[in-house]
Design a protein around this motif. Structure first.
Motif, PDB file in Angstrom:
ATOM      1  N   LEU A 148      -2.290   7.905  -4.413  1.00 26.76           N
ATOM      2  CA  LEU A 148      -3.509   7.832  -3.604  1.00 26.76           C
ATOM      3  C   LEU A 148      -4.547   8.837  -4.072  1.00 26.76           C
ATOM      4  O   LEU A 148      -5.755   8.563  -4.010  1.00 26.76           O
ATOM      5  CB  LEU A 148      -3.162   8.072  -2.132  1.00 26.76           C
ATOM      6  CG  LEU A 148      -2.369   6.932  -1.471  1.00 26.76           C
ATOM      7  CD1 LEU A 148      -1.871   7.351  -0.094  1.00 26.76           C
ATOM      8  CD2 LEU A 148      -3.238   5.687  -1.360  1.00 26.76           C
ATOM      9  N   ALA A 149      -4.123  10.006  -4.536  1.00 30.10           N
ATOM     10  CA  ALA A 149      -5.083  10.972  -5.070  1.00 30.10           C
ATOM     11  C   ALA A 149      -5.760  10.437  -6.327  1.00 30.10           C
ATOM     12  O   ALA A 149      -6.955  10.672  -6.560  1.00 30.10           O
ATOM     13  CB  ALA A 149      -4.382  12.295  -5.363  1.00 30.10           C
ATOM     14  N   LEU A 150      -5.006   9.695  -7.163  1.00 26.99           N
ATOM     15  CA  LEU A 150      -5.598   9.094  -8.351  1.00 26.99           C
ATOM     16  C   LEU A 150      -6.570   7.973  -8.006  1.00 26.99           C
ATOM     17  O   LEU A 150      -7.562   7.753  -8.713  1.00 26.99           O
ATOM     18  CB  LEU A 150      -4.490   8.543  -9.261  1.00 26.99           C
ATOM     19  CG  LEU A 150      -3.726   9.566 -10.109  1.00 26.99           C
ATOM     20  CD1 LEU A 150      -2.490   8.925 -10.727  1.00 26.99           C
ATOM     21  CD2 LEU A 150      -4.628  10.134 -11.202  1.00 26.99           C
ATOM     22  N   SER A 151      -6.298   7.273  -6.919  1.00 32.01           N
ATOM     23  CA  SER A 151      -7.157   6.146  -6.545  1.00 32.01           C
ATOM     24  C   SER A 151      -8.432   6.582  -5.832  1.00 32.01           C
ATOM     25  O   SER A 151      -9.380   5.795  -5.727  1.00 32.01           O
ATOM     26  CB  SER A 151      -6.387   5.171  -5.651  1.00 32.01           C
ATOM     27  OG  SER A 151      -6.048   5.797  -4.412  1.00 32.01           O
ATOM     28  N   GLN A 152      -8.478   7.811  -5.316  1.00 32.22           N
ATOM     29  CA  GLN A 152      -9.645   8.316  -4.606  1.00 32.22           C
ATOM     30  C   GLN A 152     -10.445   9.250  -5.519  1.00 32.22           C
ATOM     31  O   GLN A 152      -9.991   9.607  -6.601  1.00 32.22           O
ATOM     32  CB  GLN A 152      -9.219   9.060  -3.337  1.00 32.22           C
ATOM     33  CG  GLN A 152      -8.378   8.235  -2.388  1.00 32.22           C
ATOM     34  CD  GLN A 152      -9.124   7.043  -1.821  1.00 32.22           C
ATOM     35  OE1 GLN A 152     -10.254   7.166  -1.359  1.00 32.22           O
ATOM     36  NE2 GLN A 152      -8.498   5.885  -1.868  1.00 32.22           N
ATOM     37  N   SER A 153     -11.604   9.632  -5.046  1.00 39.29           N
ATOM     38  CA  SER A 153     -12.473  10.551  -5.804  1.00 39.29           C
ATOM     39  C   SER A 153     -12.727  11.828  -5.022  1.00 39.29           C
ATOM     40  O   SER A 153     -13.811  12.419  -5.104  1.00 39.29           O
ATOM     41  CB  SER A 153     -13.793   9.862  -6.147  1.00 39.29           C
ATOM     42  OG  SER A 153     -13.566   8.691  -6.898  1.00 39.29           O
ATOM     43  N   ARG A 154     -11.728  12.270  -4.275  1.00 38.02           N
ATOM     44  CA  ARG A 154     -11.906  13.436  -3.417  1.00 38.02           C
ATOM     45  C   ARG A 154     -11.468  14.729  -4.099  1.00 38.02           C
ATOM     46  O   ARG A 154     -11.774  15.802  -3.602  1.00 38.02           O
ATOM     47  CB  ARG A 154     -11.108  13.240  -2.122  1.00 38.02           C
ATOM     48  CG  ARG A 154     -11.462  11.951  -1.381  1.00 38.02           C
ATOM     49  CD  ARG A 154     -10.597  11.773  -0.161  1.00 38.02           C
ATOM     50  NE  ARG A 154     -10.849  12.805   0.809  1.00 38.02           N
ATOM     51  CZ  ARG A 154     -10.050  13.062   1.849  1.00 38.02           C
ATOM     52  NH1 ARG A 154      -8.927  12.373   2.001  1.00 38.02           N
ATOM     53  NH2 ARG A 154     -10.344  14.009   2.702  1.00 38.02           N
TER      54      ARG A 154
END
Length: 400
Positions: A148-154
């Motif tokens: 999920l961290a890879l899929s987001q831009s946060r």
């Protein structure tokens, strides 16, 4: 007899009488505790005097084996001058079994030492290679948080670490490689020990991701409506407020329940509370990577402001008898007819008295049986999940 024995011992170990006065005292003390003459001593001579041991021709007995050579430093120590106990002595009872047993003992000693060296060498070989961390970064671990961290831009992402030879998870690892390549994140295949060292022994499932930490967002950002809220302005709002939640596992479980059940905002007190760590992300099964968490240094002022805006502030309590001046009702009796804030207290102490006085009502979960002392309450994340489901299910009934 004593002088003859002294001379024979001195000649055997290569020592001078001047240096071994104290040593001989210890030998004489020990020799008096043994049987004399020793088993290999020859019979007494006709004159009644004891002679030195003879060979088979003279006395019919086997001569004693020669003493091993020892240095003066070993024989005449500063602490009494006694010979080391590991050195065999001809007057000791161990010679009844023969001197041939000393060699296996020495071999066993050296074998044990070589075994210890081999184990130390293996430990050095098993030691993980040090991986230098990027300054200001942290390491996420686990499949769901990293994906999920890879899929987001946060977050800013630095490196992805995957376990070598993942076996049954090769398809999952291939997807990680595709995600990292799309984001321009370098991929490193390392051993399990390196992954264990990166996440300090946590359950990493073969995946670690080096990235910048997540921070609490400000309350000003919390007031901005989401896209879904603009499309349905009459939608009932529910916020979850956390006071002094310190356990990262509890905080992660709370975020996971809040995300699943449809809570609109999560606000936490920044003082004496757990930050957003990789352990929180793992406990939330990655919900922390997609769900914003807001922080405030003045929780009471925030609750007063929301009350002035027409929100209902509802607290929680495990023992209704501990609450004064605030009505307590069952969560099954609560009716949700306006924007509501659910306030959850810390694991051990619950809500502070000042926060309780700011609540309009207090909710309690009725038990299903008579409870034994000491187990009258639920874990804070479990209790919050029950309360949120009881309230959020009313939203689903209203929308039908």
């Amino acid at each position: 007899m004593e002088s003859a024995l002294k001379s024979s011992v001195w000649r055997a170990v290569g020592l001078s009488p001047a240096n071994c006065g104290r040593w001989w005292g210890g030998v004489r003390y020990r020799s008096t505790r043994e049987q004399w003459p020793p088993p290999f001593a020859p019979p007494l001579s006709r004159g009644g005097e004891e002679g030195p041991p003879r060979g088979r021709i003279g006395g019919g007995q086997r001569p004693p084996p020669a003493l091993p050579e020892v240095s003066r430093a070993e024989s005449c120590s500063s602490r009494g001058g006694l010979a080391p106990r590991s050195q065999p002595r001809p007057w000791h009872k161990s010679y009844e079994r023969g001197a041939g047993q000393a060699a296996p003992a020495d071999a066993e000693l050296w074998s044990s030492r070589e075994g210890g060296f081999a184990k130390a060498r293996k430990r050095l070989e098993r030691r993980p290679l040090p991986i230098e961390r990027t300054k200001g970064s942290e390491v996420l671990f686990g499949i769901a948080p990293c994906s999920l961290a890879l899929s987001q831009s946060r977050r800013d992402l630095f490196r992805l670490f995957l376990k070598q030879g993942s076996g049954s998870r090769r398809l999952v690892m291939s997807e990680f490689v595709l995600q990292a390549t799309a984001r321009g994140v370098p991929v490193h295949h390392v051993g399990r020990r390196e992954l264990d060292a990166l996440c300090r022994g946590q359950v990493h499932q073969g995946v670690c991701l080096e990235a910048t930490p997540l921070r609490f967002k400000s309350l000003e950002e919390a007031e901005k409506p989401d896209l879904g809220d603009e499309e349905s302005p009459n939608r009932q709002l529910i916020w979850l407020v956390l006071e002094h939640i310190q356990d990262p596992m509890n905080l992660g479980a709370l975020l996971r329940s809040a995300y699943f059940l449809g809570v609109d905002r999560v606000v936490t007190s920044q003082r004496s509370s757990c930050p957003l760590t990789p352990t929180v992300s793992k406990a939330s099964s990655g919900a922390m990577e997609v769900f914003d968490v807001y922080g405030t240094d003045d929780l009471r002022s925030f609750l007063k402001a929301k009350t002035a805006e027409g929100w209902e502030v509802v607290g929680t309590v495990s023992k209704p008898e501990d609450v004064e001046n605030v009505p307590v009702i069952s969560c099954l009796e609560f009716r949700w007819n306006k924007p509501v804030i659910i306030v959850i207290g810390s694991e051990g102490d619950g809500l502070s008295l000042e926060t309780q006085l700011l609540c309009h009502r207090m909710l309690a979960i009725p038990p299903g049986r008579a409870l034994h002392p000491g187990i009258e309450s639920l874990n804070v994340s479990v209790a919050t999940g029950i309360l949120l489901h009881s309230i959020c299910s009313q939203r689903l009934r209203h929308s039908d």
